[in-house]
Design an enzyme around this catalytic site. Structure first.
Site, PDB file in Angstrom:
ATOM      1  CG  ASP A 490      35.952  33.400  -4.944  1.00 22.49           C
ATOM      2  OD1 ASP A 490      37.097  34.110  -4.485  1.00 22.49           O
ATOM      3  OD2 ASP A 490      36.022  32.901  -6.150  1.00 22.49           O
ATOM      4  CG  ASP A 688      33.855  29.674  -9.263  1.00 17.59           C
ATOM      5  OD1 ASP A 688      34.378  30.493  -8.574  1.00 17.59           O
ATOM      6  OD2 ASP A 688      33.767  30.226 -10.691  1.00 17.59           O
ATOM      7  CG  ASP A 692      36.295  29.667  -3.808  1.00 15.55           C
ATOM      8  OD1 ASP A 692      36.849  30.379  -3.236  1.00 15.55           O
ATOM      9  OD2 ASP A 692      35.736  29.858  -4.927  1.00 15.55           O
TER      10      ASP A 692
END
Length: 800
Positions: A490, A688, A692
């Protein structure tokens, strides 16, 4: 304004009522402890009634006299009077029983409340929390039995081996006395010292989970039974087997020395396995045993840590460990958080910032308010996670399990065949040779090294990882990490700092203050990582939030609501399309901002485009070097982000990322993981955020940043406490070393058994004229287990 006043008044009433309840409870406790009732008062610690005339312990506190049922209650009260008189004891949550549960590292489905042995494999059970509260009773017991075995083995060796080195002790005593002396020396060892071995062996037969104890029981039992029969009934043996005086050769010394050597191996193994808990003990030792309480009256004194509850005020002085997870309420300091991050640079902490239990207060005195205590603290959760990982099983363990399931029956069959072949075709005395070869095969083939090969490496590696800020939740993730060839990351909070700030406001029409007021009102209800940055940025311009109704968050697009009856929308181009708003007028400006790596959001008011705002999030300083390291290891990097493609390209170009998937929703991240896995890739996902979590769960290896959302951490197999991608390099290095270590252990175990069994059966006898003694077989068996354990413990020294 009236509404705000009502809320404020309600909060004050609630607070006042809480204080009143606390004062009432405190008064009731004091009254029960001080006012006699039938010459008795209540013990403020345990609640029992204490007879004032019974001579029970008492003490005076602040001019009041308190009585106790026993000295322990008095000492506990004296250590922390406030805890018992304030009512905190009554407020302290009653948790579940903390009695340690025990499980088998090889068979985790076995769980019981007391130490013991596994009915499947026979190994000693270990505490599920990774460390035992008291001494290792099995180690103490086995050490005692070892000494008894050694004390019997030494004179037995003198009796049997003395004549071979010129010490004619058997001539001095006579053969009959010597044989009976051997019997009396061996019997306590076989029938008492070796009793745990026979119990485990018998359990393995009853449950038909044949294991190393099956072989030891049969081997030692056969040697002792044969010798006992030969001692008391020598006449039943063939004349050619009998020696002068009608005596038959006996093997008491083999049985006893085998037992002693097995105990040596077991004691060394127990000590080594005990050392795998060192990492957890080190983590537990980070938390202090006491905390310095600050009472409402301003008194300060040290109290037991278990007396601290949420809401307590504590002082942490320079150099002390922070006792619980808390928030700073007074003072400024620097805190060494290396136990979480692995980084030695202290972090500045001031009022309103959180601190973690177990970290070190470096140079300032601060007052903190406890927010999480006991099992809820970050340190307790880390310990729980490490202990759980140490009990988990890696897929490679399945190979060892499958081999072991066939191994023991095969060994018993080989021992029987060796016995029959020697009996039928061996030289005189055939029976003696047959017994020696069968017993040697049974002893040397014990599969303990095979069973220990994987668990020992996993237990050691997870402990070492925890010390380096890499938490392994399950052994499978640790094994698979070595095979990862694609890493999906990410952007926000993973590649970047995760601390965005509002950088640009471009107005197209309308009043800017009114627009930003509406934006602040919308975003303060949003949980998106960028929302806080927007709210803080507008607040910094002294613009109050508008009252928003009908708030709605559209995943992956933005937010919308109503201000004074007018619709307001904030988000990306997809959000504007949903709201029926054309973004063409600001598209060029938006693209310019995106090329600088900024995230752009449009603002629409009453279905008209009125402005755009831009937010920037700096790339972490370590990100580029980590990506280069991963590229060197053959791992390709894919960035999956919900951000605009131009912004994603700007970030990716700075970092050398191989592939970009921009503007994707959480479910599309999960689909990306599935797509890559269907191509035969071993995929790791690092993220995080809440968004996700699905992708983390779908990946072969989910890697969560410890600074991120709890749901992300729960969905991942590996957690990086530092929130820094350097932890991925550490995890990869640890995984590679662990898999290599497991393969070495399995090779040692397989090679040892493959070579040892035929040698014990006597395959070298035609060439050497010698047969492997059961004593040497026992020594070799113990050495194989110790070699596997020693090799696994090398992982404690790996440089991460």
């Amino acid at each position: 304004m009236a509404t705000q006043t009502e809320h404020k008044h309600s909060a004050q009433c609630s607070h006042g009522q809480s204080d009143q309840d606390a004062n009432t409870l405190q008064a009731q406790i004091r009254k029960a402890a001080l006012v006699p009732s039938d010459s008795t008062v209540q013990d403020p610690v345990c609640g029992m009634r204490v007879d004032l005339n019974a001579g029970k312990p008492y003490l005076t506190h602040k001019g009041d006299e308190y009585h106790f049922c026993n000295p322990k209650c008095r000492d506990r009260f004296e250590a922390d009077p406030y805890f018992y008189l304030s009512g905190n004891k009554a407020r302290k949550p009653v948790g579940e029983s903390k009695d340690t549960l025990y499980t088998c590292p090889m068979d985790p489905e076995i769980v019981q409340e007391r130490p013991g042995t596994c009915p499947i494999c026979g190994m000693a059970l270990e505490p599920m929390d990774g460390v035992s509260d008291g001494p290792n009773h099995e180690l103490i017991d086995f050490s005692r039995r070892l000494w008894v075995s050694v004390l019997a083995a030494v004179p037995l060796m003198v009796l049997t081996m003395g004549p071979m080195v010129g010490f004619p002790i058997r001539e001095w005593l006579g053969e009959t006395v010597s044989v009976y002396l051997e019997f009396f020396l061996a019997t306590p060892v076989v029938l008492w010292a070796a009793l745990p071995f026979f119990q485990r062996g018998w359990t393995s037969i009853k449950t038909w989970n044949l294991n190393m104890w099956t072989l030891i029981m049969i081997g030692v039992g056969a040697a002792y039974a044969y010798s006992a029969i030969a001692t008391f009934f020598p006449g039943i043996f063939p004349a050619k087997l009998q020696e002068a005086g009608g005596h038959v050769p006996v093997y008491y010394e083999a049985a006893v020395v085998i037992i002693a050597l097995v105990f040596v191996g077991q004691v060394l193994e127990l000590r080594a396995r005990d050392r795998t808990g060192d990492a957890i003990r080190a983590l537990l030792d980070l938390a202090p045993k006491t905390a310095r309480r600050v009472t409402p009256e301003g008194e300060e004194y040290d109290v037991p840590l278990e007396n601290i509850i949420v809401g307590d005020t504590l002082r942490v002085r320079p150099g002390e460990a922070i006792p619980v997870d808390a928030v700073v309420t007074a003072g400024t300091t620097n805190v060494d958080e290396s136990m979480l991050t692995g980084e030695p640079i202290p972090i500045e902490k001031s009022v309103g910032e959180t601190v973690t239990g177990g970290t070190i207060n470096k140079n300032g005195s601060v007052v903190i308010e406890a927010k999480r205590v006991g099992d809820e603290t970050m340190l307790a959760q880390i310990v729980s996670m490490v202990a759980s990982a140490q009990r988990s099983r890696a897929p490679i363990q399945g190979l060892a399990d499958k081999v072991a399931s066939y191994f023991v029956p095969t060994v018993v069959l080989i021992a029987v065949l060796a016995f029959l072949i020697w009996l039928a075709a061996g030289p005189d005395p055939t029976l003696a040779f047959a017994v020696v070869s069968a017993v040697s095969v049974l002893i040397i083939a014990c599969p303990c090294a095979l069973g220990l090969a994987t668990p020992m490496s996993i237990m050691t590696a997870t402990g070492r990882g925890a010390q380096a800020g890499v938490l392994i939740r399950e052994a499978e993730a640790l094994e698979l990490m070595a095979r990862v060839d694609v890493l999906v990351v990410d952007k926000t909070g993973t590649l970047t700092e995760g601390k965005p700030r509002l950088t640009d406001v471009v107005k197209l029409s309308g009043d800017e203050t009114a627009i930003l007021s509406a934006v602040r009102g919308l975003e303060r209800s949003s949980e998106h990582p960028l929302a806080e940055a927007i709210v803080d940025g507008i607040a910094g311009r002294n613009i109050s939030p508008a009252q928003v109704s009908a708030f709605e968050a559209i995943t992956g697009k933005g937010v919308r609501g109503s201000v004074e009856g007018k619709s307001v929308a904030l988000g990306n181009a997809g959000m504007m399309e949903l709201a029926g708003v054309d973004t063409a007028q600001l598209e060029n400006k938006a693209n310019t901002l995106r090329l600088d790596g900024k995230t752009v959001m449009y603002v629409a008011l009453a279905e008209d485009l009125v402005a755009l705002i831009a937010v920037a999030d700096e790339i972490k300083s370590t990100t580029r070097s980590v990506i280069d390291d991963l590229h060197d290891q053959g791992i390709s990097i894919v960035m999956a982000t919900g951000d605009n493609e131009q912004t994603a390209v700007a970030v990716a170009s700075q970092l050398g990322i191989d592939e970009i998937r921009a503007g994707i929703l959480p479910e599309e991240k999960q689909a990306l993981i599935t797509e890559l896995r269907n191509k035969g890739k071993v995929v790791a996902m690092a993220g995080d955020g809440v968004n996700d979590a699905p992708a983390l769960a779908a990946a072969d290896v989910g890697i969560a940043m410890g600074t991120g959302a709890d749901v992300a951490v729960e969905s991942a197999g590996i957690t990086l406490l530092s929130g820094d991608l350097t932890g991925i390099v550490r995890a990869r290095k640890l995984s590679t070393a662990t898999v290599r270590n497991i393969k070495q252990n399995l090779f040692f175990a397989f090679a040892y058994n493959s070579l040892g069994v035929p040698v014990a059966a006597g395959i070298l006898y035609p060439l050497t004229g010698a047969l492997l003694s059961p004593m040497f077989a026992a020594a070799a068996m113990s050495l194989s287990s110790v070699s596997v354990i020693s090799n696994a413990l090398r992982l404690r020294r790996i440089n991460l």
